[in-house]
Design a protein around this motif. Structure first.
Motif, PDB file in Angstrom:
ATOM      1  N   ALA A 128      29.245  37.400  43.042  1.00 53.31           N
ATOM      2  CA  ALA A 128      29.808  36.945  41.770  1.00 53.31           C
ATOM      3  C   ALA A 128      31.323  36.992  41.918  1.00 53.31           C
ATOM      4  CB  ALA A 128      29.345  37.829  40.622  1.00 53.31           C
ATOM      5  N   ALA A 129      31.951  35.836  41.945  1.00 51.61           N
ATOM      6  CA  ALA A 129      33.336  35.730  42.393  1.00 51.61           C
ATOM      7  C   ALA A 129      34.343  36.429  41.497  1.00 51.61           C
ATOM      8  CB  ALA A 129      33.713  34.256  42.535  1.00 51.61           C
ATOM      9  N   ASP A 130      34.007  36.609  40.214  1.00 51.93           N
ATOM     10  CA  ASP A 130      34.934  37.281  39.302  1.00 51.93           C
ATOM     11  C   ASP A 130      34.381  38.624  38.835  1.00 51.93           C
ATOM     12  OD1 ASP A 130      32.916  36.006  37.948  1.00 51.93           O
ATOM     13  OD2 ASP A 130      34.146  35.371  36.260  1.00 51.93           O
ATOM     14  N   GLY A 131      33.327  39.104  39.468  1.00 51.13           N
ATOM     15  CA  GLY A 131      32.723  40.375  39.074  1.00 51.13           C
ATOM     16  C   GLY A 131      33.367  41.554  39.754  1.00 51.13           C
ATOM     17  N   PRO A 132      33.029  42.779  39.315  1.00 46.60           N
ATOM     18  CA  PRO A 132      32.096  43.059  38.220  1.00 46.60           C
ATOM     19  C   PRO A 132      32.744  43.150  36.835  1.00 46.60           C
ATOM     20  CG  PRO A 132      32.659  45.089  39.328  1.00 46.60           C
ATOM     21  CD  PRO A 132      33.378  43.993  40.066  1.00 46.60           C
ATOM     22  N   ARG A 133      34.083  43.145  36.778  1.00 49.06           N
ATOM     23  CA  ARG A 133      34.720  43.341  35.470  1.00 49.06           C
ATOM     24  C   ARG A 133      35.763  42.279  35.134  1.00 49.06           C
ATOM     25  NH1 ARG A 133      33.788  48.507  37.361  1.00 49.06           N
ATOM     26  NH2 ARG A 133      35.713  48.541  38.557  1.00 49.06           N
ATOM     27  N   GLY A 134      35.857  41.241  35.924  1.00 47.85           N
ATOM     28  CA  GLY A 134      36.785  40.160  35.613  1.00 47.85           C
ATOM     29  C   GLY A 134      38.171  40.360  36.183  1.00 47.85           C
ATOM     30  N   PRO A 135      39.156  39.609  35.684  1.00 53.42           N
ATOM     31  CA  PRO A 135      39.124  38.725  34.523  1.00 53.42           C
ATOM     32  C   PRO A 135      38.155  37.544  34.687  1.00 53.42           C
ATOM     33  CG  PRO A 135      41.387  39.184  35.210  1.00 53.42           C
ATOM     34  CD  PRO A 135      40.491  39.662  36.290  1.00 53.42           C
ATOM     35  N   GLU A 136      37.711  37.011  33.562  1.00 51.20           N
ATOM     36  CA  GLU A 136      36.765  35.912  33.552  1.00 51.20           C
ATOM     37  C   GLU A 136      37.306  34.711  34.309  1.00 51.20           C
ATOM     38  OE1 GLU A 136      34.501  33.127  30.185  1.00 51.20           O
ATOM     39  OE2 GLU A 136      36.348  34.225  29.695  1.00 51.20           O
ATOM     40  N   ARG A 137      36.486  34.243  35.255  1.00 53.88           N
ATOM     41  CA  ARG A 137      36.770  33.050  36.055  1.00 53.88           C
ATOM     42  C   ARG A 137      38.089  33.111  36.815  1.00 53.88           C
ATOM     43  NH1 ARG A 137      33.905  27.562  34.166  1.00 53.88           N
ATOM     44  NH2 ARG A 137      32.156  28.449  33.036  1.00 53.88           N
ATOM     45  N   VAL A 138      38.508  34.305  37.151  1.00 54.73           N
ATOM     46  CA  VAL A 138      39.618  34.488  38.094  1.00 54.73           C
ATOM     47  C   VAL A 138      38.993  34.971  39.393  1.00 54.73           C
ATOM     48  CG1 VAL A 138      41.724  35.743  38.637  1.00 54.73           C
ATOM     49  CG2 VAL A 138      41.282  35.000  36.282  1.00 54.73           C
ATOM     50  N   LEU A 139      39.009  34.122  40.396  1.00 50.63           N
ATOM     51  CA  LEU A 139      38.313  34.417  41.638  1.00 50.63           C
ATOM     52  C   LEU A 139      38.998  35.543  42.396  1.00 50.63           C
ATOM     53  CD1 LEU A 139      36.221  32.215  43.597  1.00 50.63           C
ATOM     54  CD2 LEU A 139      38.076  33.062  45.004  1.00 50.63           C
ATOM     55  N   SER A 140      38.234  36.550  42.776  1.00 49.63           N
ATOM     56  CA  SER A 140      38.782  37.633  43.595  1.00 49.63           C
ATOM     57  C   SER A 140      38.809  37.179  45.059  1.00 49.63           C
ATOM     58  CB  SER A 140      37.916  38.884  43.459  1.00 49.63           C
ATOM     59  OG  SER A 140      36.691  38.714  44.154  1.00 49.63           O
ATOM     60  N   THR A 141      39.411  37.980  45.900  1.00 55.65           N
ATOM     61  CA  THR A 141      39.453  37.632  47.325  1.00 55.65           C
ATOM     62  C   THR A 141      38.186  38.064  48.059  1.00 55.65           C
ATOM     63  OG1 THR A 141      40.598  39.713  47.842  1.00 55.65           O
ATOM     64  CG2 THR A 141      41.972  37.756  47.429  1.00 55.65           C
ATOM     65  N   VAL A 142      37.236  38.704  47.348  1.00 58.83           N
ATOM     66  CA  VAL A 142      36.020  39.208  48.000  1.00 58.83           C
ATOM     67  C   VAL A 142      35.234  38.112  48.721  1.00 58.83           C
ATOM     68  CG1 VAL A 142      33.787  40.319  47.597  1.00 58.83           C
ATOM     69  CG2 VAL A 142      35.842  41.221  46.505  1.00 58.83           C
ATOM     70  N   PRO A 143      35.000  36.936  48.099  1.00 56.38           N
ATOM     71  CA  PRO A 143      34.283  35.895  48.839  1.00 56.38           C
ATOM     72  C   PRO A 143      35.003  35.466  50.106  1.00 56.38           C
ATOM     73  CG  PRO A 143      34.348  35.376  46.499  1.00 56.38           C
ATOM     74  CD  PRO A 143      35.270  36.529  46.707  1.00 56.38           C
TER      75      PRO A 143
END
Length: 235
Positions: A128-143
């Motif tokens: 889940a690219a913006d999980g687990p706590r957001g911000p909503e629809r802000v893609l983290s670098t995890v993927p």
């Protein structure tokens, strides 16, 4: 420890809730007329035992176990070890997915080895690219980290339904209506690779590219079922 916290942390209670959520997702899947678009290449790779990295927004997690072709291959999601992430993992496990909990107590090296071992067995990775706590629809670098670490291709996925409501959670989770619904599953490959030694500038450029691709795909799914387009929260 308070009684409320004991109940909230009870394995029996958590499993009971997970079974109810899984049952809800199954009913939605069975009672919705679905279109499945853009999965041809992913299906081919799953048939061949070739793992990939799958990315979706946290808002569209409810139907995530039905997006990946579980009849053709396995997928493991990386979830948070916190209570909400644990619940997501329980539900996904009940619906046929593998999960790995990522916690502050688990060393990054150990987690990487665990994930890499699974990909070597042909298991895809879901995030889940913006999980687990957001911000909503802000893609983290995890993927991007897992795409670089595994060297696997990245596929964006989403779903939408004609009838459903958004929860009052940070991600505005989409909750489909159980009966008489129409929906769509969409999949599209992200046509980029993450360099092994990407600079900060390259990483940010790729992060924004994947974020845009995810939003475009989700907007297309919403358009196909006549759903109002997503809008950022007012600041």
């Amino acid at each position: 420890m308070s009684l409320r916290k004991k109940i909230a942390d009870s394995e029996a209670v958590l499993n009971w809730v997970a079974r109810r959520i899984a049952g809800y997702a199954r009913r939605v899947y069975r009672n919705t007329k679905w279109q499945r678009v853009g999965f041809e290449e992913l299906d081919r790779l799953a048939d061949a035992g070739e793992p990939v990295v799958v990315v979706l927004w946290h808002q569209r997690l409810v139907m995530s176990p039905f997006l990946y072709p579980l009849d053709k291959g396995r997928i493991c999601t990386i979830t948070s070890a916190a209570r909400a992430g644990s619940m997501v993992g329980r539900v996904q496990h009940l619906l046929g997915m593998d999960t790995i909990a990522m916690s502050s107590h688990k060393r990054h090296v150990a987690l990487s080895r665990e994930v890499l071992a699974m990909t070597k067995q042909g298991v895809s990775i879901g995030i889940a690219a913006d999980g687990p706590r957001g911000p909503e629809r802000v893609l983290s670098t995890v993927p991007l980290i897992w795409a670089r670490t595994t060297g696997k291709r990245v596929f964006c996925m989403t779903y939408s339904v004609k009838h459903g409501r958004e929860a009052s959670s940070w991600d505005r989770m989409l909750l489909p209506r159980v009966w008489g619904n129409e929906g769509v599953f969409l999949c599209k490959e992200w046509p980029h690779q993450v360099p092994r030694k990407a600079t900060e500038e390259q990483t940010e450029e790729l992060r924004l590219s994947l974020e845009v691709a995810m939003n475009d795909l989700t907007a297309e799914a919403d358009r196909m079922v006549g759903r109002a387009p997503w809008e950022p929260r007012a600041k």
